[in-house]
Design a protein around this motif. Structure first.
Motif, PDB file in Angstrom:
ATOM      1  N   GLY A   1       6.290   3.994 -12.402  1.00  0.00           N
ATOM      2  CA  GLY A   1       5.725   4.371 -11.100  1.00  0.00           C
ATOM      3  C   GLY A   1       6.840   4.306 -10.152  1.00  0.00           C
ATOM      4  O   GLY A   1       8.181   3.890 -10.248  1.00  0.00           O
ATOM      5  N   ASP A   2       6.675   4.303  -9.034  1.00  0.00           N
ATOM      6  CA  ASP A   2       7.776   4.307  -7.792  1.00  0.00           C
ATOM      7  C   ASP A   2       6.939   2.473  -7.064  1.00  0.00           C
ATOM      8  O   ASP A   2       6.865   1.532  -6.059  1.00  0.00           O
ATOM      9  CB  ASP A   2       7.633   4.812  -6.157  1.00  0.00           C
ATOM     10  CG  ASP A   2       8.824   4.974  -5.621  1.00  0.00           C
ATOM     11  OD1 ASP A   2       9.479   3.704  -6.353  1.00  0.00           O
ATOM     12  OD2 ASP A   2       8.721   5.717  -4.490  1.00  0.00           O
TER      13      ASP A   2
ATOM     14  N   SER B   1       0.666  -0.720  -0.059  1.00  0.00           N
ATOM     15  CA  SER B   1       0.243  -0.018  -0.034  1.00  0.00           C
ATOM     16  C   SER B   1       0.983   1.411   0.132  1.00  0.00           C
ATOM     17  O   SER B   1       0.567   2.146  -0.477  1.00  0.00           O
ATOM     18  CB  SER B   1      -0.856   0.048   1.310  1.00  0.00           C
ATOM     19  OG  SER B   1      -0.568  -0.421   2.399  1.00  0.00           O
ATOM     20  N   GLY B   2       2.295   1.496  -0.006  1.00  0.00           N
ATOM     21  CA  GLY B   2       3.237   2.166   0.612  1.00  0.00           C
ATOM     22  C   GLY B   2       4.220   1.922   0.206  1.00  0.00           C
ATOM     23  O   GLY B   2       4.699   0.143  -0.142  1.00  0.00           O
ATOM     24  N   PRO B   3       6.111   2.632   0.176  1.00  0.00           N
ATOM     25  CA  PRO B   3       7.195   2.788   0.333  1.00  0.00           C
ATOM     26  C   PRO B   3       7.114   1.428   1.371  1.00  0.00           C
ATOM     27  O   PRO B   3       6.660   1.472   2.464  1.00  0.00           O
ATOM     28  CB  PRO B   3       7.062   3.628   0.490  1.00  0.00           C
ATOM     29  CG  PRO B   3       6.379   4.919  -0.508  1.00  0.00           C
ATOM     30  CD  PRO B   3       5.164   4.180   0.300  1.00  0.00           C
ATOM     31  N   VAL B   4       8.586   0.963   0.535  1.00  0.00           N
ATOM     32  CA  VAL B   4       8.702  -0.107   1.322  1.00  0.00           C
ATOM     33  C   VAL B   4       9.949  -0.163   0.875  1.00  0.00           C
ATOM     34  O   VAL B   4      10.570   0.510  -0.110  1.00  0.00           O
ATOM     35  CB  VAL B   4       8.239  -1.954   0.624  1.00  0.00           C
ATOM     36  CG1 VAL B   4       7.273  -1.453   1.225  1.00  0.00           C
ATOM     37  CG2 VAL B   4       8.591  -1.944  -0.460  1.00  0.00           C
TER      38      VAL B   4
ATOM     39  N   PRO C   1       7.772  -0.980  -5.535  1.00  0.00           N
ATOM     40  CA  PRO C   1       6.623  -1.785  -5.901  1.00  0.00           C
ATOM     41  C   PRO C   1       5.559  -1.439  -5.328  1.00  0.00           C
ATOM     42  O   PRO C   1       4.213  -2.020  -5.896  1.00  0.00           O
ATOM     43  CB  PRO C   1       7.229  -3.016  -4.933  1.00  0.00           C
ATOM     44  CG  PRO C   1       7.232  -2.705  -3.699  1.00  0.00           C
ATOM     45  CD  PRO C   1       7.927  -1.476  -4.236  1.00  0.00           C
ATOM     46  N   TRP C   2       4.924  -0.263  -5.023  1.00  0.00           N
ATOM     47  CA  TRP C   2       3.704   0.788  -4.822  1.00  0.00           C
ATOM     48  C   TRP C   2       3.211   1.319  -5.661  1.00  0.00           C
ATOM     49  O   TRP C   2       1.785   0.910  -5.642  1.00  0.00           O
ATOM     50  CB  TRP C   2       4.033   1.074  -3.323  1.00  0.00           C
ATOM     51  CG  TRP C   2       4.742   2.612  -3.467  1.00  0.00           C
ATOM     52  CD1 TRP C   2       5.981   2.279  -3.018  1.00  0.00           C
ATOM     53  CD2 TRP C   2       3.730   4.067  -3.289  1.00  0.00           C
ATOM     54  NE1 TRP C   2       6.079   3.599  -3.342  1.00  0.00           N
ATOM     55  CE2 TRP C   2       4.943   4.242  -3.734  1.00  0.00           C
ATOM     56  CE3 TRP C   2       2.426   3.911  -3.199  1.00  0.00           C
ATOM     57  CZ2 TRP C   2       4.760   5.856  -3.659  1.00  0.00           C
ATOM     58  CZ3 TRP C   2       2.149   5.232  -3.355  1.00  0.00           C
ATOM     59  CH2 TRP C   2       3.412   6.160  -2.868  1.00  0.00           C
ATOM     60  N   GLN C   3       3.728   2.215  -6.334  1.00  0.00           N
ATOM     61  CA  GLN C   3       2.869   2.537  -6.904  1.00  0.00           C
ATOM     62  C   GLN C   3       3.439   2.327  -8.655  1.00  0.00           C
ATOM     63  O   GLN C   3       3.625   2.750  -9.218  1.00  0.00           O
ATOM     64  CB  GLN C   3       3.394   4.277  -6.889  1.00  0.00           C
ATOM     65  CG  GLN C   3       2.703   5.058  -7.748  1.00  0.00           C
ATOM     66  CD  GLN C   3       3.346   6.669  -7.981  1.00  0.00           C
ATOM     67  OE1 GLN C   3       5.109   6.736  -8.187  1.00  0.00           O
ATOM     68  NE2 GLN C   3       3.009   7.660  -7.771  1.00  0.00           N
ATOM     69  N   ASN C   4       2.127   1.705  -9.042  1.00  0.00           N
ATOM     70  CA  ASN C   4       1.873   1.744 -11.078  1.00  0.00           C
ATOM     71  C   ASN C   4       1.137   2.613 -11.038  1.00  0.00           C
ATOM     72  O   ASN C   4      -0.663   2.180 -11.211  1.00  0.00           O
ATOM     73  CB  ASN C   4       1.387  -0.145 -10.650  1.00  0.00           C
ATOM     74  CG  ASN C   4       1.571  -0.956 -11.798  1.00  0.00           C
ATOM     75  OD1 ASN C   4       1.913   0.493 -12.866  1.00  0.00           O
ATOM     76  ND2 ASN C   4       1.609  -1.568 -12.352  1.00  0.00           N
TER      77      ASN C   4
ATOM     78  N   CYS D   1       8.949  -4.573 -14.063  1.00  0.00           N
ATOM     79  CA  CYS D   1      10.669  -4.059 -14.032  1.00  0.00           C
ATOM     80  C   CYS D   1      10.138  -2.389 -13.874  1.00  0.00           C
ATOM     81  O   CYS D   1       9.699  -2.010 -15.063  1.00  0.00           O
ATOM     82  CB  CYS D   1      11.425  -4.393 -15.013  1.00  0.00           C
ATOM     83  SG  CYS D   1      12.191  -6.429 -15.148  1.00  0.00           S
ATOM     84  N   ALA D   2      10.946  -1.642 -12.764  1.00  0.00           N
ATOM     85  CA  ALA D   2      11.017  -0.687 -12.941  1.00  0.00           C
ATOM     86  C   ALA D   2      12.152   0.021 -12.763  1.00  0.00           C
ATOM     87  O   ALA D   2      13.366  -0.352 -12.514  1.00  0.00           O
ATOM     88  CB  ALA D   2      10.025  -0.086 -12.270  1.00  0.00           C
ATOM     89  N   PRO D   3      12.629   2.160 -13.239  1.00  0.00           N
ATOM     90  CA  PRO D   3      14.028   2.181 -13.029  1.00  0.00           C
ATOM     91  C   PRO D   3      14.182   2.291 -11.819  1.00  0.00           C
ATOM     92  O   PRO D   3      15.429   2.359 -11.320  1.00  0.00           O
ATOM     93  CB  PRO D   3      13.601   3.584 -14.279  1.00  0.00           C
ATOM     94  CG  PRO D   3      12.622   2.749 -14.529  1.00  0.00           C
ATOM     95  CD  PRO D   3      11.732   2.106 -14.519  1.00  0.00           C
ATOM     96  N   ASN D   4      13.979   2.128 -10.686  1.00  0.00           N
ATOM     97  CA  ASN D   4      14.293   2.437 -10.043  1.00  0.00           C
ATOM     98  C   ASN D   4      14.367   1.457  -8.410  1.00  0.00           C
ATOM     99  O   ASN D   4      15.149   1.103  -7.827  1.00  0.00           O
ATOM    100  CB  ASN D   4      13.021   3.085  -8.859  1.00  0.00           C
ATOM    101  CG  ASN D   4      11.960   1.946  -8.435  1.00  0.00           C
ATOM    102  OD1 ASN D   4      11.079   1.665  -9.445  1.00  0.00           O
ATOM    103  ND2 ASN D   4      11.497   2.065  -7.212  1.00  0.00           N
TER     104      ASN D   4
END
Length: 351
Positions: free
Chosen positions: A228-229, A133-136, A231-234, A317-320
């Motif tokens: 997005g960020d 649900s949020g940053p981890v 694993p929480w923000q898609n 897969c995400a750049p961050n």
């Protein structure tokens, strides 16, 4: 929101679902590549839903991103046929219906591969992504991965889920053994890492992505990846939360779809880390299969599970965290592992 995948043509050569994608006419080869006409040296007509990859020499790997991609070295592959898209749910279902095959995720895990584990924890299942649900803490992949009993190719989110409406999506939750079994049934094989990377580059020597050096040329999303960020923000700028239908994004220079993003793909090569070290954190592909619904077990050294190279990155897969939707990118995955973002495609070699 999902694209219709309107370029899907229902014409599979051995399945009752008659599903596949027509070959693109786009070709951008390196000067060292043989002519496409050489495909007919061994076969009178092309296999349905496959593309001829002419072969040649190329620079494999990259100095610019992750250690395991180094060093850049010259590799050579012979010409071969490759599936125009990853194996789909419909195609894999035809295989299971015809053979009665039971995938690794549907079998009780072998206790010899999990020394010291409580046998009650060894239940059939697979790795499923759970968006927090949020940053981890990105150092702890257990914040977004769960070993879910009952998760398998036909119920990818676990019991109660279904592939209905996703017949043209890549099949997932397939371990290496499962991919080999399907390939044998079709009279095909899995690609080598070099074959896969050469095909993914589509004739673009040294390009960052399978389509060129710009991630989103003209603002157009070229692959199913994470925006997005993680694993929480898609943000779903590409239109998809999870997998996408094969062919939803443009093909590469050889007419191959989904050579970046959507799902990771198995190759036959045993993983050699090159510049990678044991202390480097895992990417979005987890290195071991779990043995219980609430714990991912890392201690499998005594079991000597082999690791194979997987290529292409995935929708996770995400750049961050994992900028691996590139042809040079690679990861090692234990052969007994299956997950909701791992699939495969097949090849036929000319000799």
């Amino acid at each position: 929101m999902e694209r219709s995948g309107s370029n899907i043509v229902h014409q599979d050569h051995h399945t009752s679902s008659k599903e596949g994608i027509g070959q693109s006419g786009v070709e951008r080869r390196t000067d060292t590549s043989p002519s496409v006409s050489e495909a007919f040296r061994f076969q009178a007509s092309p296999p349905a839903n496959m593309v001829w990859i002419p072969g040649g020499s190329f620079l494999m790997g990259s100095h610019d991103f992750y250690p395991e991609e180094r060093p850049v070295r010259r590799a050579t592959v012979e010409g071969f046929w490759m599936d125009v898209h990853p194996v789909t749910n419909a195609q894999f279902r035809d295989f299971v219906d015809a053979t009665g095959y039971v995938t690794v995720a549907e079998r009780t895990p072998d206790p010899r591969n999990y020394p010291g584990i409580d046998l009650a924890q060894l239940v059939p299942g697979s790795l499923v992504f759970r968006r927090p649900s949020g940053p981890v803490d990105l150092r702890d992949y257990r914040a977004w991965w769960v070993y879910l009993p009952g998760a398998a190719w036909h119920c990818p989110e676990g019991p109660g889920s279904t592939i209905a409406g996703r017949e043209h999506h890549p099949v997932v939750h397939v371990a290496y053994e499962d991919a080999l079994a399907y390939a044998a049934w079709t009279g095909k094989a899995l690609p080598t890492e070099a074959e896969w990377e050469f095909a993914a580059r589509g004739g673009l020597e040294g390009a960052t992505y399978v389509w060129g050096n710009e991630f989103a040329p003209g603002g157009r999303m070229m692959a199913n990846t994470w925006q997005g960020d993680f694993p929480w923000q898609n943000l779903k700028i590409d239109g998809y939360e999870g997998t996408s239908p094969v062919g939803a994004f443009p093909p590469n220079g050889y007419g191959l779809f989904d050579m970046a993003g959507n799902v990771w793909e198995w190759t036959i090569d045993t993983y050699a880390p090159h510049g990678h070290t044991a202390s480097d954190p895992p990417c979005c592909v987890e290195q071991q299969q779990a043995g219980s619904p609430d714990q991912i077990h890392d201690d499998k050294t005594d079991a000597q599970i082999e690791f194979k190279v997987v290529k292409g990155g995935s929708h996770l897969c995400a750049p961050n965290y994992c900028l691996r939707y590139r042809p040079a990118a690679r990861q090692g995955l234990a052969t007994d592992t299956s997950a909701c973002h791992v699939g495969f495609r097949c090849v036929i070699r000319s000799k």
